[in-house]
Design a protein around this motif. Sequence first.
Motif, PDB file in Angstrom:
ATOM      1  N   LYS A   4       1.136  10.294  -2.156  1.00 46.33           N
ATOM      2  CA  LYS A   4       0.808  11.722  -2.057  1.00 46.33           C
ATOM      3  C   LYS A   4       0.416  12.086  -0.624  1.00 46.33           C
ATOM      4  CE  LYS A   4       1.125  12.919  -6.471  1.00 46.33           C
ATOM      5  NZ  LYS A   4       2.095  13.942  -6.949  1.00 46.33           N
ATOM      6  N   TYR A   5      -0.296  11.181   0.029  1.00 47.85           N
ATOM      7  CA  TYR A   5      -0.711  11.413   1.414  1.00 47.85           C
ATOM      8  C   TYR A   5       0.511  11.453   2.331  1.00 47.85           C
ATOM      9  CZ  TYR A   5      -3.690  10.933   5.586  1.00 47.85           C
ATOM     10  OH  TYR A   5      -4.341  11.141   6.783  1.00 47.85           O
ATOM     11  N   GLY A  20       2.222  23.634   1.856  1.00 50.61           N
ATOM     12  CA  GLY A  20       1.173  22.862   2.518  1.00 50.61           C
ATOM     13  C   GLY A  20      -0.078  22.745   1.675  1.00 50.61           C
ATOM     14  N   VAL A  21      -0.494  23.878   1.093  1.00 51.76           N
ATOM     15  CA  VAL A  21      -1.696  23.885   0.248  1.00 51.76           C
ATOM     16  C   VAL A  21      -1.486  23.026  -0.991  1.00 51.76           C
ATOM     17  CG1 VAL A  21      -3.122  25.343  -1.249  1.00 51.76           C
ATOM     18  CG2 VAL A  21      -2.564  26.107   1.066  1.00 51.76           C
ATOM     19  N   SER A  22      -0.322  23.151  -1.613  1.00 54.46           N
ATOM     20  CA  SER A  22      -0.035  22.413  -2.844  1.00 54.46           C
ATOM     21  C   SER A  22      -0.040  20.905  -2.599  1.00 54.46           C
ATOM     22  CB  SER A  22       1.317  22.850  -3.407  1.00 54.46           C
ATOM     23  OG  SER A  22       1.631  22.114  -4.571  1.00 54.46           O
ATOM     24  N   LEU A  23       0.624  20.459  -1.517  1.00 52.73           N
ATOM     25  CA  LEU A  23       0.699  19.029  -1.239  1.00 52.73           C
ATOM     26  C   LEU A  23      -0.660  18.460  -0.836  1.00 52.73           C
ATOM     27  CD1 LEU A  23       4.115  18.801   0.628  1.00 52.73           C
ATOM     28  CD2 LEU A  23       3.582  17.940  -1.649  1.00 52.73           C
ATOM     29  N   TYR A  24      -1.439  19.251  -0.107  1.00 54.55           N
ATOM     30  CA  TYR A  24      -2.789  18.799   0.257  1.00 54.55           C
ATOM     31  C   TYR A  24      -3.634  18.613  -0.999  1.00 54.55           C
ATOM     32  CZ  TYR A  24      -7.379  18.487   2.434  1.00 54.55           C
ATOM     33  OH  TYR A  24      -8.635  18.059   2.825  1.00 54.55           O
ATOM     34  N   ASN A  25      -3.589  19.590  -1.895  1.00 55.54           N
ATOM     35  CA  ASN A  25      -4.400  19.506  -3.119  1.00 55.54           C
ATOM     36  C   ASN A  25      -3.902  18.414  -4.057  1.00 55.54           C
ATOM     37  OD1 ASN A  25      -6.366  21.461  -2.598  1.00 55.54           O
ATOM     38  ND2 ASN A  25      -5.052  23.129  -3.274  1.00 55.54           N
ATOM     39  N   ASP A  26      -2.576  18.176  -4.087  1.00 57.06           N
ATOM     40  CA  ASP A  26      -2.046  17.073  -4.903  1.00 57.06           C
ATOM     41  C   ASP A  26      -2.612  15.742  -4.425  1.00 57.06           C
ATOM     42  OD1 ASP A  26      -0.552  18.792  -6.416  1.00 57.06           O
ATOM     43  OD2 ASP A  26       1.359  18.353  -5.422  1.00 57.06           O
ATOM     44  N   PHE A  27      -2.650  15.577  -3.097  1.00 58.53           N
ATOM     45  CA  PHE A  27      -3.182  14.341  -2.511  1.00 58.53           C
ATOM     46  C   PHE A  27      -4.670  14.171  -2.829  1.00 58.53           C
ATOM     47  CE2 PHE A  27      -5.737  13.448   1.398  1.00 58.53           C
ATOM     48  CZ  PHE A  27      -5.851  12.074   1.216  1.00 58.53           C
ATOM     49  N   VAL A  28      -5.461  15.227  -2.597  1.00 58.87           N
ATOM     50  CA  VAL A  28      -6.910  15.124  -2.822  1.00 58.87           C
ATOM     51  C   VAL A  28      -7.214  14.910  -4.300  1.00 58.87           C
ATOM     52  CG1 VAL A  28      -9.127  16.301  -2.627  1.00 58.87           C
ATOM     53  CG2 VAL A  28      -7.467  16.480  -0.772  1.00 58.87           C
ATOM     54  N   TYR A  29      -6.462  15.572  -5.178  1.00 57.81           N
ATOM     55  CA  TYR A  29      -6.673  15.388  -6.617  1.00 57.81           C
ATOM     56  C   TYR A  29      -6.427  13.933  -7.003  1.00 57.81           C
ATOM     57  CZ  TYR A  29      -5.971  15.499 -11.639  1.00 57.81           C
ATOM     58  OH  TYR A  29      -6.054  15.233 -12.985  1.00 57.81           O
ATOM     59  N   LEU A  72       0.824  -1.205   0.000  1.00 52.06           N
ATOM     60  CA  LEU A  72       0.000   0.000   0.000  1.00 52.06           C
ATOM     61  C   LEU A  72       0.859   1.257   0.000  1.00 52.06           C
ATOM     62  CD1 LEU A  72      -2.228  -2.079   0.699  1.00 52.06           C
ATOM     63  CD2 LEU A  72      -3.181  -0.408   2.275  1.00 52.06           C
ATOM     64  N   LYS A  73       2.082   1.156   0.525  1.00 50.16           N
ATOM     65  CA  LYS A  73       2.964   2.327   0.572  1.00 50.16           C
ATOM     66  C   LYS A  73       3.391   2.771  -0.823  1.00 50.16           C
ATOM     67  CE  LYS A  73       5.712   0.277   3.579  1.00 50.16           C
ATOM     68  NZ  LYS A  73       6.812   0.003   4.533  1.00 50.16           N
TER      69      LYS A  73
END
Length: 439
Positions: free
Chosen positions: A32-33, A50-59, A24-25
């Motif tokens: 991304k998480y 912080g914003v960029s990495l959060y949005n990369d993960f959610v995308y 899973l890793k």
Amino acid sequence: MCKNFEQIKKANIMINSLCVFTQLKNDCVIKKYKDLLECLSKNEISVGEGVSLYNDFVYELLNKSMNTSLKKYIMDKVFLDSNPFTCIIDHNDLANKNVIDQVGYELKVLQYICNIETDTFKQVILDKTRVMNYEEDIVKNLIELEDNFNNCDPEKAIDRLKIKIIMSEDWGECLNDIIDFYVQYGTGEFGEYRAFVWEHEDNDTYLRGVQSPDPVRLKDLVGYEDQKETIIDNTLQFLSGHPANNLLLYGSRGTGKSSTVKAIINEYYHKGLRLIEVDKERLVDFTKIIRVLKDKNLKFIIFVDDLVFEEGEASYSALKTILEGGVENRSSNILIYATTNRRHLVKETFSERENDDVHAQDAIEEKLSLADRFGITVSFYSPDQKEYLKIIDGIVDARGLEVDKEYLHAEALKWVRWHNARSPRTAKQFINWLEGNIK
């Protein structure tokens, strides 16, 4: 701030503690998480980072799952994963307590990892940076993670189990439920899907699970009761662990041969039956298919549709070897069900009969004998008018349509004259037209 920071820091370390579920890793969403968690675990970060990495993960999460439920995504991955735990289930080796205990622990780890709320991420970003007013507004408007079960089907045992685990206060306590499910329905993709297609792509071969297989059930198939009974009896023998035969379903087009095989799978999926559809040209891969399936604690029907061979096809020799049961092609958990419109499977020409080869007749007989290598041939003949109208009545009753029977039969016979010959497929096409007009 301290509590939120510690939760994120702990989750970042816990991902690395995965052993049984270590694959899973490598998942793109989990990567991304983890990038996000690692960033927010630092003492100093920038708002933009912080914003960029959060949005990369959610995308990535949206792109792979069409929703923002990390819990549902992780649970889907858990059940599709092949790992040491699923191997001991496949080999019926539940005495390996170390692995089973580790799975219980790792389920708790996964629960902790995906229990971090969106507000926690937002607050850590705000607390660790000096934000301007407009930056604070951007952070507060980051898309929310949620618990979304829209893609779950409560009619499916696997989806019911996933929901139960996600809603549980302790995922580790659901370990026995997972073991019971694996024992009955199979591990990995075999627990997720009931039907597969053997794919051949870029010199790579693999099983592709069918997301939405044909839902046809035996009760939906009107007529051909003797044929269905023969196929059901053979399948139940197979599922019971008794000797059973490969089947050849022969008959006119549209008589329900393929639908009957698909209905058999839907009927007995819960008893561990799975369908592997193999294109005729891919029968040469049969040894590879055997290697994938032979150690699974399930029963498999290899389904070959519209089976007809041309002269000299490699797949002809492959099928002959399979049916004869060579050492590597013999597996007690696999049967072949094939459909054909041609009784003898191999196209025969008049020129062959005129061949002056001394042993020409032997060659012809060899070709004609291929169908005999199937243990049972089930014949689906075109129905006569009486049987055809019985099929019409059965479909109308099943759909709950109210229509005058005299009118119904007259129109049904007209449809046969204007369109195709009498068959269950023609009957269904007519009822589709009729229902559309009524409604």
